[in-house]
Design a protein around this motif. Structure first.
Motif, PDB file in Angstrom:
ATOM      1  N   GLN A 210      46.305  56.621 104.056  1.00  0.00           N
ATOM      2  CA  GLN A 210      46.393  57.783 103.491  1.00  0.00           C
ATOM      3  C   GLN A 210      46.441  58.836 104.697  1.00  0.00           C
ATOM      4  O   GLN A 210      47.158  59.958 104.415  1.00  0.00           O
ATOM      5  CB  GLN A 210      45.426  58.069 102.416  1.00  0.00           C
ATOM      6  N   LYS A 211      45.816  58.675 105.619  1.00  0.00           N
ATOM      7  CA  LYS A 211      45.599  59.682 106.910  1.00  0.00           C
ATOM      8  C   LYS A 211      46.795  59.634 107.811  1.00  0.00           C
ATOM      9  O   LYS A 211      46.547  60.367 108.873  1.00  0.00           O
ATOM     10  CB  LYS A 211      44.376  59.396 107.358  1.00  0.00           C
ATOM     11  N   ILE A 212      47.602  58.577 107.548  1.00  0.00           N
ATOM     12  CA  ILE A 212      48.843  58.472 108.457  1.00  0.00           C
ATOM     13  C   ILE A 212      49.957  59.016 107.822  1.00  0.00           C
ATOM     14  O   ILE A 212      50.421  58.381 106.841  1.00  0.00           O
ATOM     15  CB  ILE A 212      48.934  57.373 109.316  1.00  0.00           C
ATOM     16  N   THR A 213      50.639  59.941 108.386  1.00  0.00           N
ATOM     17  CA  THR A 213      51.985  60.557 107.666  1.00  0.00           C
ATOM     18  C   THR A 213      53.059  59.246 107.902  1.00  0.00           C
ATOM     19  O   THR A 213      52.988  58.686 108.854  1.00  0.00           O
ATOM     20  CB  THR A 213      52.325  61.829 108.380  1.00  0.00           C
ATOM     21  N   GLY A 258      40.134  55.493 114.263  1.00  0.00           N
ATOM     22  CA  GLY A 258      40.652  56.408 113.162  1.00  0.00           C
ATOM     23  C   GLY A 258      41.886  56.401 112.964  1.00  0.00           C
ATOM     24  O   GLY A 258      42.675  55.416 113.298  1.00  0.00           O
ATOM     25  N   PRO A 259      42.712  57.359 112.419  1.00  0.00           N
ATOM     26  CA  PRO A 259      44.032  57.302 111.929  1.00  0.00           C
ATOM     27  C   PRO A 259      44.867  57.013 113.196  1.00  0.00           C
ATOM     28  O   PRO A 259      45.971  56.267 113.208  1.00  0.00           O
ATOM     29  CB  PRO A 259      44.325  58.423 111.215  1.00  0.00           C
ATOM     30  N   ALA A 260      44.634  57.637 114.115  1.00  0.00           N
ATOM     31  CA  ALA A 260      45.791  57.564 115.282  1.00  0.00           C
ATOM     32  C   ALA A 260      45.567  56.272 115.786  1.00  0.00           C
ATOM     33  O   ALA A 260      46.778  55.555 116.202  1.00  0.00           O
ATOM     34  CB  ALA A 260      45.500  58.704 116.407  1.00  0.00           C
ATOM     35  N   SER A 261      44.373  55.442 116.190  1.00  0.00           N
ATOM     36  CA  SER A 261      44.385  54.372 116.792  1.00  0.00           C
ATOM     37  C   SER A 261      44.998  53.167 115.525  1.00  0.00           C
ATOM     38  O   SER A 261      45.403  52.001 116.097  1.00  0.00           O
ATOM     39  CB  SER A 261      43.015  53.931 117.161  1.00  0.00           C
ATOM     40  N   ARG A 263      47.310  53.647 113.384  1.00  0.00           N
ATOM     41  CA  ARG A 263      48.655  53.610 113.685  1.00  0.00           C
ATOM     42  C   ARG A 263      49.249  52.759 114.834  1.00  0.00           C
ATOM     43  O   ARG A 263      50.067  51.804 114.634  1.00  0.00           O
ATOM     44  CB  ARG A 263      49.094  55.214 113.951  1.00  0.00           C
ATOM     45  N   MET A 264      48.441  52.944 115.906  1.00  0.00           N
ATOM     46  CA  MET A 264      49.018  51.951 117.151  1.00  0.00           C
ATOM     47  C   MET A 264      48.592  50.493 116.724  1.00  0.00           C
ATOM     48  O   MET A 264      49.447  49.621 116.954  1.00  0.00           O
ATOM     49  CB  MET A 264      48.103  52.300 118.283  1.00  0.00           C
ATOM     50  N   HIS A 265      47.379  50.264 116.354  1.00  0.00           N
ATOM     51  CA  HIS A 265      47.073  48.760 116.173  1.00  0.00           C
ATOM     52  C   HIS A 265      47.751  48.169 115.209  1.00  0.00           C
ATOM     53  O   HIS A 265      48.054  46.822 114.891  1.00  0.00           O
ATOM     54  CB  HIS A 265      45.502  48.837 115.848  1.00  0.00           C
ATOM     55  N   MET A 266      48.209  49.287 113.930  1.00  0.00           N
ATOM     56  CA  MET A 266      48.928  48.475 112.738  1.00  0.00           C
ATOM     57  C   MET A 266      50.537  47.989 113.338  1.00  0.00           C
ATOM     58  O   MET A 266      50.773  46.833 113.115  1.00  0.00           O
ATOM     59  CB  MET A 266      49.184  49.663 111.833  1.00  0.00           C
ATOM     60  N   ILE A 267      50.766  48.782 114.223  1.00  0.00           N
ATOM     61  CA  ILE A 267      52.302  48.472 114.834  1.00  0.00           C
ATOM     62  C   ILE A 267      52.128  47.118 115.581  1.00  0.00           C
ATOM     63  O   ILE A 267      52.943  46.400 115.391  1.00  0.00           O
ATOM     64  CB  ILE A 267      52.907  49.710 115.605  1.00  0.00           C
ATOM     65  N   ASP A 268      51.039  47.005 116.704  1.00  0.00           N
ATOM     66  CA  ASP A 268      50.737  46.004 117.179  1.00  0.00           C
ATOM     67  C   ASP A 268      50.629  44.792 116.584  1.00  0.00           C
ATOM     68  O   ASP A 268      51.231  43.790 116.611  1.00  0.00           O
ATOM     69  CB  ASP A 268      49.671  46.014 118.194  1.00  0.00           C
ATOM     70  N   SER A 269      49.738  44.911 115.152  1.00  0.00           N
ATOM     71  CA  SER A 269      49.438  43.729 114.637  1.00  0.00           C
ATOM     72  C   SER A 269      50.726  43.356 113.845  1.00  0.00           C
ATOM     73  O   SER A 269      51.174  42.023 113.397  1.00  0.00           O
ATOM     74  CB  SER A 269      48.366  44.140 113.459  1.00  0.00           C
ATOM     75  N   LEU A 270      51.823  44.375 113.290  1.00  0.00           N
ATOM     76  CA  LEU A 270      52.748  43.772 112.615  1.00  0.00           C
ATOM     77  C   LEU A 270      53.757  42.903 113.771  1.00  0.00           C
ATOM     78  O   LEU A 270      54.422  41.845 113.243  1.00  0.00           O
ATOM     79  CB  LEU A 270      53.592  45.101 112.353  1.00  0.00           C
ATOM     80  N   HIS A 271      53.921  43.311 114.784  1.00  0.00           N
ATOM     81  CA  HIS A 271      54.439  42.568 115.918  1.00  0.00           C
ATOM     82  C   HIS A 271      53.708  41.138 116.116  1.00  0.00           C
ATOM     83  O   HIS A 271      54.746  40.406 116.228  1.00  0.00           O
ATOM     84  CB  HIS A 271      54.568  43.287 117.292  1.00  0.00           C
ATOM     85  N   GLY A 272      52.537  41.309 115.856  1.00  0.00           N
ATOM     86  CA  GLY A 272      51.958  39.966 116.402  1.00  0.00           C
ATOM     87  C   GLY A 272      51.650  38.907 115.187  1.00  0.00           C
ATOM     88  O   GLY A 272      50.902  37.914 115.483  1.00  0.00           O
ATOM     89  N   LEU A 273      51.908  39.238 114.030  1.00  0.00           N
ATOM     90  CA  LEU A 273      51.645  38.554 112.879  1.00  0.00           C
ATOM     91  C   LEU A 273      52.060  37.211 112.922  1.00  0.00           C
ATOM     92  O   LEU A 273      53.192  36.592 113.509  1.00  0.00           O
ATOM     93  CB  LEU A 273      52.242  38.942 111.670  1.00  0.00           C
ATOM     94  N   ASP A 274      51.145  35.977 112.754  1.00  0.00           N
ATOM     95  CA  ASP A 274      51.599  34.588 112.803  1.00  0.00           C
ATOM     96  C   ASP A 274      51.701  33.817 111.526  1.00  0.00           C
ATOM     97  O   ASP A 274      51.087  34.373 110.495  1.00  0.00           O
ATOM     98  CB  ASP A 274      50.810  34.028 113.831  1.00  0.00           C
TER      99      ASP A 274
END
Length: 288
Positions: A210-213, A258-261, A263-274
């Motif tokens: 909710q805290k990430i646009t 927090g929200p900023a990190s 966002r970053m880790h969400m993108i990394d995690s999407l890339h790395g899903l196994d």
């Protein structure tokens, strides 16, 4: 995805059904990575960056092409189209209409994100016109789906935010799906997806989204990539895209401060899903 905190571990299907959804989600994600579908995004200025990076992280190929002069040449080459009206203008609306028309003519699936549909008569009429051009999926928050379904302004609508829970909009979503022929998806504590008859709930995600646009916009782009892989099974593809994105947020939250990190880790995690993570943690269930 942005409207309310996500639940974990509730209303789960029996293990056999869970395994089927997890396997299906992995098959679709693997196919996106292998085929890199080209997703044309006519979207708002706020969401472009996160949307493009989410598509890239998932393995798709984003193209932010919105000029009317390019529609005839570019749109027929795309595997899926996304139209998001977040920063709607008189200049962009003809491009949206032309892209939707070209996609429908070519049999290319396209997704409508009716951001803040009830904020103005201009926006409502634009969205109603786009619905008439036969999107494969309509994805919005509860207030947006309620507003679009009833084709009237919601008194307590607040722009792109929602004052309703996703379950409040189930009947409206079913009605809209029946009227439009589209799969209708409602973001919320449980993401609700319906074809007008059956209703599916995707339960992955975290409250801090909710805290990430533009997280809702980004998941709509992922839906476009997934339905490009399997257009005949749009409901399944939409539910799986929701859960894959929510799962990436869950994994990212484990590392975020927090929200900023996140966002970053969400993108990394999407890339790395196994395969193991997806098949064991995707949480999708039939509601009706």
């Amino acid at each position: 995805m942005m409207e309310a905190s996500k639940r974990r571990g509730e209303d789960r299907d029996p293990p056999k059904v869970e395994a089927r959804w997890g396997r299906r989600a992995w098959e679709l994600l693997e196919a996106v990575r292998r085929r890199a579908p080209l997703v044309q995004c006519i979207t708002n200025f706020v969401s472009m960056d996160l949307m493009a990076n989410a598509l890239l992280a998932a393995g798709a190929s984003p193209a932010m092409v919105h000029s009317l002069s390019e529609i005839d040449d570019f749109t027929p080459r795309a595997d899926a189209i996304l139209i998001n009206v977040g920063t709607l203008s008189d200049g962009w609306l003809p491009s949206m209409r032309a892209a939707a028309t070209a996609a429908t003519r070519a049999g290319c699936p396209w997704v409508l994100d009716p951001v803040a549909v009830s904020a103005s008569d201009f926006r409502l009429e634009a969205c109603l016109g786009l619905v008439g051009l036969r999107p494969a999926v309509i994805r919005g928050n509860p207030s947006e789906i309620l507003g679009l379904s009833s084709a009237c302004r919601i008194r307590d609508s607040k722009g792109a935010d929602s004052s309703h829970e996703s379950m409040d909009a189930v009947e409206a979503a079913k009605s809209l799906a029946q009227a439009s022929g589209a799969i209708v998806a409602v973001s919320g504590a449980v993401d609700v997806i319906t074809d007008g008859q059956q209703v599916v709930g995707a339960n992955n995600g975290v409250a801090m989204m909710q805290k990430i646009t533009a997280t809702g916009c980004a998941v709509t782009a992922l839906i476009a990539a997934f339905i490009a892989i399997d257009p005949p099974n749009t409901l399944e593809a939409t539910a799986c895209a929701f859960s894959i994105f929510g799962l990436a947020a869950e994994l990212g939250m484990d590392m975020a401060k927090g929200p900023a990190s996140l966002r970053m880790h969400m993108i990394d995690s999407l890339h790395g899903l196994d395969e193991h993570t997806v098949t064991s943690r995707v949480n999708i269930s039939f509601i009706t």
